[in-house]
Motif scaffolding. Structure first.
Motif, PDB file in Angstrom:
ATOM      1  N   PRO A 678      -7.353  41.239  -1.593  1.00 41.63           N
ATOM      2  CA  PRO A 678      -7.062  42.185  -0.336  1.00 41.63           C
ATOM      3  C   PRO A 678      -6.947  43.431  -0.516  1.00 41.63           C
ATOM      4  CG  PRO A 678      -5.685  40.176  -0.663  1.00 41.63           C
ATOM      5  CD  PRO A 678      -6.436  40.376  -1.850  1.00 41.63           C
ATOM      6  N   LYS A 679      -7.562  44.396   0.099  1.00 42.42           N
ATOM      7  CA  LYS A 679      -7.465  45.777   0.206  1.00 42.42           C
ATOM      8  C   LYS A 679      -8.206  46.534  -1.344  1.00 42.42           C
ATOM      9  CE  LYS A 679      -3.260  45.974   2.683  1.00 42.42           C
ATOM     10  NZ  LYS A 679      -3.846  45.997   4.099  1.00 42.42           N
ATOM     11  N   VAL A 680      -8.868  45.819  -1.981  1.00 38.90           N
ATOM     12  CA  VAL A 680      -9.608  46.398  -3.089  1.00 38.90           C
ATOM     13  C   VAL A 680     -10.861  45.935  -2.924  1.00 38.90           C
ATOM     14  CG1 VAL A 680      -9.939  46.434  -5.544  1.00 38.90           C
ATOM     15  CG2 VAL A 680      -7.656  46.207  -4.510  1.00 38.90           C
ATOM     16  N   GLU A 681     -11.808  46.809  -2.324  1.00 38.33           N
ATOM     17  CA  GLU A 681     -13.302  46.477  -2.222  1.00 38.33           C
ATOM     18  C   GLU A 681     -13.983  45.977  -3.391  1.00 38.33           C
ATOM     19  OE1 GLU A 681     -14.899  49.419   0.321  1.00 38.33           O
ATOM     20  OE2 GLU A 681     -16.851  48.469   0.680  1.00 38.33           O
ATOM     21  N   ASN A 682     -14.772  45.077  -3.399  1.00 34.59           N
ATOM     22  CA  ASN A 682     -15.652  44.516  -4.362  1.00 34.59           C
ATOM     23  C   ASN A 682     -15.175  43.858  -5.588  1.00 34.59           C
ATOM     24  OD1 ASN A 682     -17.864  45.547  -2.867  1.00 34.59           O
ATOM     25  ND2 ASN A 682     -18.219  47.382  -4.255  1.00 34.59           N
ATOM     26  N   LEU A 683     -13.836  43.674  -5.574  1.00 37.07           N
ATOM     27  CA  LEU A 683     -13.085  43.145  -6.502  1.00 37.07           C
ATOM     28  C   LEU A 683     -12.602  41.697  -6.014  1.00 37.07           C
ATOM     29  CD1 LEU A 683     -11.625  43.073  -9.522  1.00 37.07           C
ATOM     30  CD2 LEU A 683      -9.522  43.855  -8.186  1.00 37.07           C
ATOM     31  N   ARG A 684     -13.098  40.660  -7.110  1.00 38.02           N
ATOM     32  CA  ARG A 684     -13.103  39.080  -6.548  1.00 38.02           C
ATOM     33  C   ARG A 684     -12.116  38.599  -7.690  1.00 38.02           C
ATOM     34  NH1 ARG A 684     -16.172  37.717  -2.299  1.00 38.02           N
ATOM     35  NH2 ARG A 684     -15.671  35.825  -2.419  1.00 38.02           N
ATOM     36  N   TYR A 685     -11.499  37.442  -7.360  1.00 43.85           N
ATOM     37  CA  TYR A 685     -10.835  36.758  -8.284  1.00 43.85           C
ATOM     38  C   TYR A 685     -11.344  35.387  -8.160  1.00 43.85           C
ATOM     39  CZ  TYR A 685      -8.040  34.756  -4.496  1.00 43.85           C
ATOM     40  OH  TYR A 685      -7.599  34.116  -3.336  1.00 43.85           O
ATOM     41  N   ARG A 686     -10.931  34.443  -9.395  1.00 41.38           N
ATOM     42  CA  ARG A 686     -11.240  33.101  -9.147  1.00 41.38           C
ATOM     43  C   ARG A 686     -10.267  32.238  -9.926  1.00 41.38           C
ATOM     44  NH1 ARG A 686     -16.760  30.032 -11.223  1.00 41.38           N
ATOM     45  NH2 ARG A 686     -16.246  30.871 -13.204  1.00 41.38           N
ATOM     46  N   LEU A 687      -9.468  31.323  -9.396  1.00 44.52           N
ATOM     47  CA  LEU A 687      -8.661  30.688 -10.218  1.00 44.52           C
ATOM     48  C   LEU A 687      -8.883  28.938 -10.190  1.00 44.52           C
ATOM     49  CD1 LEU A 687      -5.538  30.444 -11.371  1.00 44.52           C
ATOM     50  CD2 LEU A 687      -4.827  30.255  -9.053  1.00 44.52           C
ATOM     51  N   VAL A 688      -9.010  28.384 -11.434  1.00 50.59           N
ATOM     52  CA  VAL A 688      -9.533  27.229 -11.550  1.00 50.59           C
ATOM     53  C   VAL A 688      -8.594  26.368 -12.410  1.00 50.59           C
ATOM     54  CG1 VAL A 688     -11.450  25.693 -12.331  1.00 50.59           C
ATOM     55  CG2 VAL A 688     -11.795  27.985 -11.801  1.00 50.59           C
ATOM     56  N   GLY A 689      -7.928  25.277 -11.701  1.00 55.49           N
ATOM     57  CA  GLY A 689      -7.289  24.189 -12.478  1.00 55.49           C
ATOM     58  C   GLY A 689      -8.121  23.099 -12.610  1.00 55.49           C
ATOM     59  N   SER A 690      -8.015  22.450 -13.738  1.00 57.95           N
ATOM     60  CA  SER A 690      -8.885  21.097 -14.002  1.00 57.95           C
ATOM     61  C   SER A 690      -7.734  20.133 -14.689  1.00 57.95           C
ATOM     62  CB  SER A 690     -10.067  21.407 -14.685  1.00 57.95           C
ATOM     63  OG  SER A 690     -10.020  22.005 -15.870  1.00 57.95           O
ATOM     64  N   TYR A 691      -7.963  18.986 -14.239  1.00 57.46           N
ATOM     65  CA  TYR A 691      -6.902  18.106 -14.897  1.00 57.46           C
ATOM     66  C   TYR A 691      -7.896  16.710 -14.939  1.00 57.46           C
ATOM     67  CZ  TYR A 691      -3.096  15.037 -15.635  1.00 57.46           C
ATOM     68  OH  TYR A 691      -2.007  14.322 -16.320  1.00 57.46           O
ATOM     69  N   ASN A 692      -7.603  16.095 -16.455  1.00 57.08           N
ATOM     70  CA  ASN A 692      -8.452  14.883 -16.717  1.00 57.08           C
ATOM     71  C   ASN A 692      -7.062  13.666 -16.599  1.00 57.08           C
ATOM     72  OD1 ASN A 692     -10.840  13.961 -17.863  1.00 57.08           O
ATOM     73  ND2 ASN A 692     -10.791  15.641 -19.177  1.00 57.08           N
ATOM     74  N   LEU A 693      -7.328  12.939 -15.730  1.00 60.18           N
ATOM     75  CA  LEU A 693      -6.497  11.784 -15.780  1.00 60.18           C
ATOM     76  C   LEU A 693      -6.308  10.860 -16.660  1.00 60.18           C
ATOM     77  CD1 LEU A 693      -6.610  12.819 -12.672  1.00 60.18           C
ATOM     78  CD2 LEU A 693      -5.620  10.578 -11.995  1.00 60.18           C
ATOM     79  N   THR A 694      -7.651  10.616 -17.630  1.00 61.05           N
ATOM     80  CA  THR A 694      -8.041   9.993 -18.606  1.00 61.05           C
ATOM     81  C   THR A 694      -7.659  10.895 -19.964  1.00 61.05           C
ATOM     82  OG1 THR A 694      -9.607   9.284 -17.324  1.00 61.05           O
ATOM     83  CG2 THR A 694      -9.469   8.139 -19.569  1.00 61.05           C
ATOM     84  N   LYS A 695      -6.969  10.013 -20.917  1.00 61.01           N
ATOM     85  CA  LYS A 695      -6.499  10.776 -22.066  1.00 61.01           C
ATOM     86  C   LYS A 695      -7.917  10.983 -23.469  1.00 61.01           C
ATOM     87  CE  LYS A 695      -1.779  10.616 -21.360  1.00 61.01           C
ATOM     88  NZ  LYS A 695      -0.394   9.684 -21.884  1.00 61.01           N
ATOM     89  N   LYS A 696      -8.376   9.832 -23.184  1.00 65.54           N
ATOM     90  CA  LYS A 696      -9.413   9.541 -24.436  1.00 65.54           C
ATOM     91  C   LYS A 696     -10.936   9.514 -24.002  1.00 65.54           C
ATOM     92  CE  LYS A 696      -6.126   8.862 -27.383  1.00 65.54           C
ATOM     93  NZ  LYS A 696      -5.795   9.799 -28.388  1.00 65.54           N
ATOM     94  N   THR A 697     -11.729  10.116 -24.863  1.00 59.29           N
ATOM     95  CA  THR A 697     -13.336  10.354 -24.611  1.00 59.29           C
ATOM     96  C   THR A 697     -13.856   8.974 -25.354  1.00 59.29           C
ATOM     97  OG1 THR A 697     -13.768  11.116 -26.846  1.00 59.29           O
ATOM     98  CG2 THR A 697     -13.176  12.773 -25.256  1.00 59.29           C
ATOM     99  N   ALA A 698     -15.185   8.956 -25.146  1.00 62.87           N
ATOM    100  CA  ALA A 698     -15.822   7.834 -25.612  1.00 62.87           C
ATOM    101  C   ALA A 698     -16.449   8.051 -27.044  1.00 62.87           C
ATOM    102  CB  ALA A 698     -16.976   7.463 -24.764  1.00 62.87           C
TER     103      ALA A 698
END
Lengths: 734, 189
Positions: A678-698
């Motif tokens: 807000p109030k800063v033209e042309n400046l954008r943000y991005r907040l990403v949160g990711s969660y893996n409910l599984t603990k182990k890969t294959a």
């Protein structure tokens, strides 16, 4: 399975619960004009991958799915692997520690380094020509800010593209300069393990009275950690020295593998891309250097920062398009690539080194490829009305591939080169595609490509498709297609007299596929239902030589006389796969609310020896899917987005354990807030949160990935459970 | 192969015409969009009368324009009607100018659809001659909307987008509805 189904239903209900009230609020304030038909036309993707020219997705002779650059940003996607998991239909990615593999329709061929996909950017192939590898993780270094869209073509695509297009074609298309019209500076960090900075610019200027479009991006990505704990796995003695095996640089071995990795887990990645378009000429140039740690390899020291993979890649592509007559379009493309790969694995374990290297060694594998080619293409619209069109093309390429394997002794630094080759090769592909619009509701498409390659000789890949459409934006398609993968340089030329015999008569791997697709649009909503079946043959696999073959190899001098076990690549394995997929996508509230849900069910059987006995395909789920929803209010409000990916249980890789070890159902969630400051033209943000409910890969890890005497427990690589990323982006407009 | 290379080399040696941008949306999709868009012009019914007449203008000597026109005509045939009126598509090979304006007046043309091949200079002259006309002008090349053509079509992230030059639309007595404008990228408001 029950847990998986309930989680997937929950995700689907969550996705659809919001539109239910949104639709009612939309109805109460609906405009009086009926914009439905127009919105339907505007929501129809235009694709260029299936036929190599622009057409509506409904007309394309393949199942296609488009992921837009806006969706990548909106849903916090940073890699091709994430794009496939959260936003695609029918494709998915399996994540290892810091690398990703990908599959389509229930088929993932683990350990292929992406070689069963063809990945292209602005018409230039991103599969290197030494190993055929393509990447889906950060190492792919895609210029994210420049991506206009990613077109996915599911299934065999060799008819127009040649080798590697067995599981599909992924085409990354960048923007035009005017779509950016400024300089965008960005910085993003995944707390606290990575940092990415980028500068992207797009500008249209005038050169000799005609517009010159310039588009460029420079980026740097660096990662350290995060920390992960492995083991302990009590391995015991080194089979050569009889002492406790060394898993670190220390002279004193403990015989135990494992610990906490962090310093050995890293990635560094500077890269750049430039595209210039002037009149009918387009030039694109790309440079890339990557280095990433390999902390958990059992062929090297554990958590050793000097254990890494490194790549350098430069390529250029110049294309020209001409319209000599109303009936004829011509295009030409000249391209060239320089690629170098290095794998460095230091180890203090004598059993991983050559005879006599008691103190250990540094293993280095160099792979080098240089290639250049010229592709000429003509498109003949015989009636100049689009109803009868012939596409004819030829792509000729020269390649130089080289490789060197070196075991450098740990103390003396003496080099021991055990394998080295340089080969100059020629490959030519000629393709023909004929399309005909029989009536206003019936199209047919047939084509074939003939490939000649010094590695395997000649191969033909056909495709035939027909489509019926009906009023109200529905289409029914029947498609038959074939594709192949040429043996790569390693498979064709590798030889080691202590354990490996070179294969001289390898043939291409082949897939034959049939599919039926129904697509129906309801205004801006699109539903796609498909069924598929595929047969894979001549799959290249490592095979142990029998006694007769061993004796013959020893007699010919291909193996040292003392060798009692050796292997070779052969075209042996087969596979069958069938299933179906469904995709739904659309929007409400004048496109403010966008959603998508896809599900794929598939069954795959692999026949390792080509005979009747079959196994389930490893690292391949029988059910997977995604759901995503986003809401963009506009003005200074952030866009909120939620994406979910679910994948059923699957057999782990390299498992020789009985019964087979299974990786649990995986469920990933990713939430993103993106918007202007807000109030800063042309400046954008991005907040990403990711969660893996599984603990182990294959993916199994450690020295006990395969059964070992007295040890029957398999350790699986853990997922990074959660990630939080914050980014800022500023646009200096011209 | 030799003939192919010969044709390719000959085409390279031909003198370069003034550069004209290519369309980004396929001709058949543009034709279907045009038919829909025109129906959202509040003045269309009065302008058209009992037949919706489209003049598809192609530049003489433009191969791309010739091909685009053929594909668009085929798509118009399959559509058949526009805003409930029978569709009459006429193709003319000419540069924009008095000849075209006179034909529009004589034939009661309600839409001019410009095939690719026209340069910016061609369009600038065309736009100034259109300012007092009661006519919907449509371009197949998106950049010409900024030059004064009322409606154009562009490809944005793989999907068609309508472009509208609102200021020029007012001059040419084209009254597009609010609903349509909400779906479009509006220039020169």
């Amino acid at each position: 399975m029950n847990q998986f189904i309930s989680r997937f239903i929950f995700s689907g209900l969550y996705v659809f619960s919001l539109p239910l009230w949104a639709q009612s609020s939309e109805s109460s304030s609906a405009p009086t004009e009926d914009l439905g038909d127009l919105e339907s036309l505007l929501s129809e993707p235009v694709v260029s991958t299936a036929s190599r020219y622009a057409e509506s997705a409904q007309s394309a002779p393949a199942t296609t799915w488009t992921i837009t650059g806006d969706e990548l940003r909106r849903f916090g996607v940073n890699t091709l692997a994430q794009a496939l998991n959260f936003l695609s239909l029918g494709m998915w990615s399996e994540q290892g520690l810091d690398y990703a593999e990908a599959g389509t329709r229930g088929v993932l061929i683990s350990g292929d380094y992406g070689a069963h996909f063809l990945v292209i950017m602005d018409g230039h192939m991103l599969n290197e020509q030494w190993d055929g590898s393509a990447y889906f993780d950060r190492v792919a270094a895609l210029p994210l800010e420049l991506i206009d869209r990613i077109e996915l073509m599911l299934g065999p695509g060799s008819v127009l593209y040649g080798s590697n297009a067995m599981l599909g074609v992924i085409h990354i298309i960048t923007k035009r300069a005017k779509d950016l019209n400024g300089v965008m500076i960005g910085v993003e960090s995944e707390f606290i393990s990575s940092l990415r900075t980028s500068v992207a610019a797009g500008k249209e200027i005038t050169l000799r009275g005609s517009p010159l479009e310039l588009l460029a991006e420079l980026e740097f990505y660096g990662q350290q950690g995060p920390a992960q704990k492995f083991g302990p796995q009590d391995y015991g003695e080194d089979s050569v020295t009889g002492e406790l095996r060394r898993f670190t640089r220390s002279k004193n071995g403990t015989g135990v593998w494992g610990g906490t990795i962090k310093k050995g887990r890293y990635a560094i990645l500077p890269g750049g891309y430039l595209k210039a378009a002037w009149k009918d000429l387009t030039l694109s140039v790309r440079g890339l250097w990557t280095k990433r740690g390999n902390p958990t390899t059992t062929y090297g020291n554990f958590n050793d920062p000097k254990s890494f993979e490194q790549e350098q890649w430069w390529w250029g592509d110049l294309s020209y398009h001409a319209n000599p007559s109303a009936m004829l379009e011509l295009s030409a493309r000249l391209y060239g690539d320089l690629y170098h790969y290095l794998e460095r694995l230091p180890t203090r374990a004598a059993e991983n080194c050559l005879e006599g290297q008691i103190e250990g060694c540094v293993y280095k594998l160099h792979g080098d490829a240089k290639w250049a080619g010229l592709e000429l293409q003509s498109r003949l619209d015989w009636l100049t009305n689009g109803r009868l069109v012939t596409l004819l093309g030829v792509d000729s390429r020269v390649r130089r591939v080289a490789s060197l394997e070196n075991y450098k002794e740990w103390i003396s630094k003496q080099n021991n080169i055990i394998q080295e080759y340089i080969h100059h090769e020629v490959a030519v592909g000629a393709y023909l595609e004929q399309t005909a619009q029989i009536t206003s509701f019936w199209d047919i498409n047939a084509g074939a490509r003939l490939d000649y390659d010094q590695r395997f000789g000649v191969h033909v890949s056909p495709r035939a498709a027909t489509a019926f459409s009906w009023p109200g934006d529905g289409t029914l398609k029947f498609i038959y297609s074939e594709a192949f993968r040429a043996p790569n340089a390693f498979e064709s030329y590798y030889a080691d007299p202590t354990w490996w015999v070179q294969s001289h008569d390898l043939k291409p791997e082949i897939v034959r596929s049939g599919e039926v697709v129904v697509e129906q649009k309801f205004g801006v909503h699109r539903i796609l239902l498909g069924g598929f079946i595929s047969q894979w043959s001549s799959l290249i696999s490592e095979v142990s030589l029998d006694e007769d073959e061993l004796e013959a190899a020893r007699d010919e001098g291909l193996l040292v006389p003392s060798v009692e076990d050796a292997s070779q690549y052969k075209n042996l394995a087969k596979m069958k796969n069938f299933g179906g997929n469904i995709g739904v996508q659309g929007s409400f509230l004048h496109h403010k609310l966008q959603y998508g849900v896809t599900t794929t069910l598939a069954k795959s059987r692999v026949y390792p020896t080509g005979k009747k006995k079959f196994e389930r395909l490893r690292v391949s789920p029988r059910i997977f899917g995604n759901a995503h929803i986003s809401y963009a209010h506009g003005e200074w409000w952030p866009t909120a987005a939620l994406a979910s990916f679910i994948m059923g249980s699957r057999l782990v890789d390299d498992s020789g354990f009985v019964p087979w070890t299974k990786a649990p159902t995986q469920w990933m969630l990713q939430a993103t807030l993106e918007g202007p400051i807000p109030k800063v033209e042309n400046l954008r943000y991005r907040l990403v949160g990711s969660y893996n409910l599984t603990k182990k890969t294959a993916y199994s890890v450690g020295p006990f990935a395969s059964p070992y005497e007295g040890y029957n427990k398999q350790e699986l690589t853990p997922y990074d459970q959660y990630r939080i990323m914050l980014g800022l982006q500023y646009l200096f407009e011209f | 192969m030799k003939n192919f290379i010969l044709i390719f080399v000959l085409s390279l040696s031909a003198p370069f015409p003034a550069y004209a941008e290519s369309p980004t949306v396929p001709a058949d999709v543009q034709a279907k969009l045009l038919v829909k868009v025109a129906g959202f012009d509040r003045n269309f019914a009065v302008r058209a009368g009992d037949t919706a007449k489209i003049l598809l203008l192609k530049k003489p000597g433009s191969a791309e324009g010739e091909r685009f026109a053929g594909q668009a005509v085929e798509a118009f045939k399959q559509v058949g009607t526009l805003a409930g009126l029978p569709l009459d598509v006429q193709v003319m090979s000419a540069k924009p100018g008095p000849q075209v304006t006179k034909r529009c007046q004589d034939e009661k043309i309600s839409i001019i659809f410009l095939a690719p091949g026209f340069s910016q200079a061609d369009i600038q002259a065309f736009v100034s001659s259109m300012s007092d006309q009661n006519l919907l002008t449509v371009t197949s090349v998106p950049s010409l909307v900024d030059e004064g053509v009322v409606v154009g079509f562009d490809l944005v992230m793989g999907k068609p987008k309508i472009l509208v030059n609102l200021g020029q639309a007012r001059k040419q007595k084209v009254a597009l509805t609010a609903g349509l404008l909400s779906l479009a990228d509006v220039r020169n408001p």
